[in-house]
Every structure is written in C-alpha cells, then in structure tokens.
Design a protein around this motif. Structure first.
Motif, PDB file in Angstrom:
ATOM      1  N   THR A   1       0.706  -1.096  -0.107  1.00 54.83           N
ATOM      2  CA  THR A   1      -0.086   0.284  -0.042  1.00 54.83           C
ATOM      3  C   THR A   1       0.808   0.989  -0.061  1.00 54.83           C
ATOM      4  O   THR A   1       1.852   1.179   0.854  1.00 54.83           O
ATOM      5  N   ILE A   2       0.721   2.080  -0.911  1.00 52.78           N
ATOM      6  CA  ILE A   2       1.671   3.258  -0.998  1.00 52.78           C
ATOM      7  C   ILE A   2       0.531   4.715  -1.011  1.00 52.78           C
ATOM      8  O   ILE A   2      -0.402   4.532  -1.323  1.00 52.78           O
ATOM      9  N   ARG A   3       1.051   5.392   0.219  1.00 52.42           N
ATOM     10  CA  ARG A   3       0.390   6.392   0.485  1.00 52.42           C
ATOM     11  C   ARG A   3       1.070   7.663   0.603  1.00 52.42           C
ATOM     12  O   ARG A   3       2.534   7.761   0.883  1.00 52.42           O
ATOM     13  N   ASN A   4       0.641   8.718   0.070  1.00 50.66           N
ATOM     14  CA  ASN A   4       1.559  10.083  -0.229  1.00 50.66           C
ATOM     15  C   ASN A   4       1.224  10.822   1.176  1.00 50.66           C
ATOM     16  O   ASN A   4       0.308  10.770   1.736  1.00 50.66           O
ATOM     17  N   ARG A   5       2.404  11.362   1.563  1.00 50.73           N
ATOM     18  CA  ARG A   5       2.471  12.311   2.761  1.00 50.73           C
ATOM     19  C   ARG A   5       2.251  13.721   2.435  1.00 50.73           C
ATOM     20  O   ARG A   5       2.846  14.066   1.337  1.00 50.73           O
ATOM     21  N   GLU A   6       1.886  14.272   3.389  1.00 48.16           N
ATOM     22  CA  GLU A   6       1.848  15.774   3.298  1.00 48.16           C
ATOM     23  C   GLU A   6       2.967  16.452   3.218  1.00 48.16           C
ATOM     24  O   GLU A   6       3.282  17.641   2.280  1.00 48.16           O
ATOM     25  N   ASP A   7       4.296  16.012   3.454  1.00 51.50           N
ATOM     26  CA  ASP A   7       5.536  16.343   3.285  1.00 51.50           C
ATOM     27  C   ASP A   7       6.228  15.987   1.834  1.00 51.50           C
ATOM     28  O   ASP A   7       7.261  16.538   1.614  1.00 51.50           O
ATOM     29  N   GLY A   8       5.236  15.388   1.179  1.00 48.54           N
ATOM     30  CA  GLY A   8       5.922  14.947  -0.231  1.00 48.54           C
ATOM     31  C   GLY A   8       6.157  13.636  -0.598  1.00 48.54           C
ATOM     32  O   GLY A   8       6.608  13.282  -1.358  1.00 48.54           O
ATOM     33  N   GLY A   9       6.656  13.072   0.710  1.00 48.33           N
ATOM     34  CA  GLY A   9       7.159  11.764   0.962  1.00 48.33           C
ATOM     35  C   GLY A   9       6.156  10.718   0.441  1.00 48.33           C
ATOM     36  O   GLY A   9       4.778  11.094   0.316  1.00 48.33           O
ATOM     37  N   ARG A  10       6.399   9.579   0.557  1.00 45.04           N
ATOM     38  CA  ARG A  10       5.535   8.440   0.574  1.00 45.04           C
ATOM     39  C   ARG A  10       5.447   7.341   1.810  1.00 45.04           C
ATOM     40  O   ARG A  10       6.973   7.141   2.293  1.00 45.04           O
ATOM     41  N   THR A  11       4.821   6.805   2.274  1.00 44.24           N
ATOM     42  CA  THR A  11       4.854   5.505   3.119  1.00 44.24           C
ATOM     43  C   THR A  11       4.470   4.225   2.215  1.00 44.24           C
ATOM     44  O   THR A  11       3.322   4.273   1.685  1.00 44.24           O
ATOM     45  N   LEU A  12       5.103   3.539   2.381  1.00 42.63           N
ATOM     46  CA  LEU A  12       5.060   2.165   1.625  1.00 42.63           C
ATOM     47  C   LEU A  12       5.083   1.107   2.694  1.00 42.63           C
ATOM     48  O   LEU A  12       5.845   0.755   3.677  1.00 42.63           O
ATOM     49  N   THR A  13       3.749   0.415   2.629  1.00 45.81           N
ATOM     50  CA  THR A  13       3.505  -0.751   3.718  1.00 45.81           C
ATOM     51  C   THR A  13       3.374  -1.978   2.900  1.00 45.81           C
ATOM     52  O   THR A  13       2.550  -2.238   2.263  1.00 45.81           O
ATOM     53  N   PHE A  14       4.073  -2.889   3.506  1.00 45.35           N
ATOM     54  CA  PHE A  14       4.353  -4.378   2.897  1.00 45.35           C
ATOM     55  C   PHE A  14       3.576  -5.169   3.737  1.00 45.35           C
ATOM     56  O   PHE A  14       3.836  -5.299   4.827  1.00 45.35           O
ATOM     57  N   ALA A  15       2.769  -6.261   3.159  1.00 46.37           N
ATOM     58  CA  ALA A  15       2.268  -7.065   4.047  1.00 46.37           C
ATOM     59  C   ALA A  15       2.075  -8.565   3.226  1.00 46.37           C
ATOM     60  O   ALA A  15       1.988  -8.295   1.907  1.00 46.37           O
ATOM     61  N   SER A  16       2.332  -9.615   3.730  1.00 49.69           N
ATOM     62  CA  SER A  16       2.316 -10.818   2.837  1.00 49.69           C
ATOM     63  C   SER A  16       1.172 -11.351   3.459  1.00 49.69           C
ATOM     64  O   SER A  16       0.442 -11.448   4.548  1.00 49.69           O
TER      65      SER A  16
END
Length: 158
Positions: A123-138
């Motif tokens: 799951t890829i989410r844009n952050r307010e600071d312009g970065g991204r949070t990538l959450t990996f699940a199996s």
C-alpha cells in the motif's frame, strides 16, 4: 508487516529495485493506493531490479503490459479502467499469476476473487511532506519469505 518511509521518487524506486532483485517467477505483487500515489513509479523501480531496460509506463489503456528483457519477465497490470467488471473479463489472469514471470497488479482489489492466496500487498500513500509511506504485507509463506529477504537487504525499514 513492514513499512518504508521515502522522501523522493528515487528512494521509492530504490526500495522497489531491491525487491526486484529478489522476486522469482510466480510471485504476485498487489499495489494499492490512491490515484497518483506512485504505483507505476514503484513498478518502474521493480523493473530496474529485474534488469529491465525498456521504459515502464502505466498500462491503464492496454490493461496488461509484458516486459521480457529482464532476469524474470514482468507482467504489469492496471485494472482501474475495468473496475468491478475485471473478474468477468477473460484476459488470462491465471496464466500470468502462475506463469514464468512476476505479476504486478495495480488496483488488484478488483480481482480479489481471482488472486492467488500467497501474494505480497504493498500500500502506497502520499504524505503531506511530499514523501511516501510504503506498507508491505504478505498473505502466504512465499510472500513472507520475500518480505523477510527485503527487510534484510533494504535497511530503511521501520
């Protein structure tokens, strides 16, 4: 579950590239996130890790693009345009999922009933600071092993 925080496109692609060096034929990667979150950007990095030199673009209108010039073929799917009708379309999804390459599926939630049980969900989410949070699940042992390998080879995990 493993989370990566990236601040640039290059960092996002570096995480994906590290995963691309690890994936094997038959691996299925589901990408989730809003429009513009970076799913295709992530796939471009994964392709680099596979050694694919051909430019990778979103298959929004072709639905499926195949890239065969890397270590393992890449099957890049974008199901967005098909939405709920995706499961009724006879596009040979299973041939890709259980084939000789790695399947990367944008908007995979529309294919939920057809997906293999063992897959990696990112799951890829844009952050307010312009970065991204990538959450990996199996969701199974093969994907869990891939995630463990990634955590060991890519030190930016949180």
């Amino acid at each position: 579950m493993t989370t990566y925080e990236t601040t640039t496109v290059d960092e996002t692609q570096a995480v994906a590239q590290a995963l691309g060096k690890l994936v094997q034929p038959g691996d299925v990667i589901c990408l989730a996130g809003d429009l513009g979150a970076g799913k295709t950007t992530f796939t471009q990095g994964l392709a680099k890790g596979l050694g694919i030199e051909e430019p990778v673009s979103s298959p929004t209108f072709t639905i499926i693009k195949e890239y065969d010039d890397g270590r393992v073929p890449l099957y890049h799917m974008d199901i967005y345009r098909l939405a709920e009708a995706a499961v009724q379309e006879d596009l040979g999804y299973e041939d890709y999922f259980y084939g000789a390459g790695v399947s990367v599926i944008e908007w995979s939630e529309y294919l939920a009933e057809l997906l293999p049980e063992d897959r990696l969900v990112i799951t890829i989410r844009n952050r307010e600071d312009g970065g991204r949070t990538l959450t990996f699940a199996s969701t199974g042992p093969v994907a869990a092993a891939r995630l463990k390998e990634l955590s060991e080879s890519c030190p930016t995990s949180h």
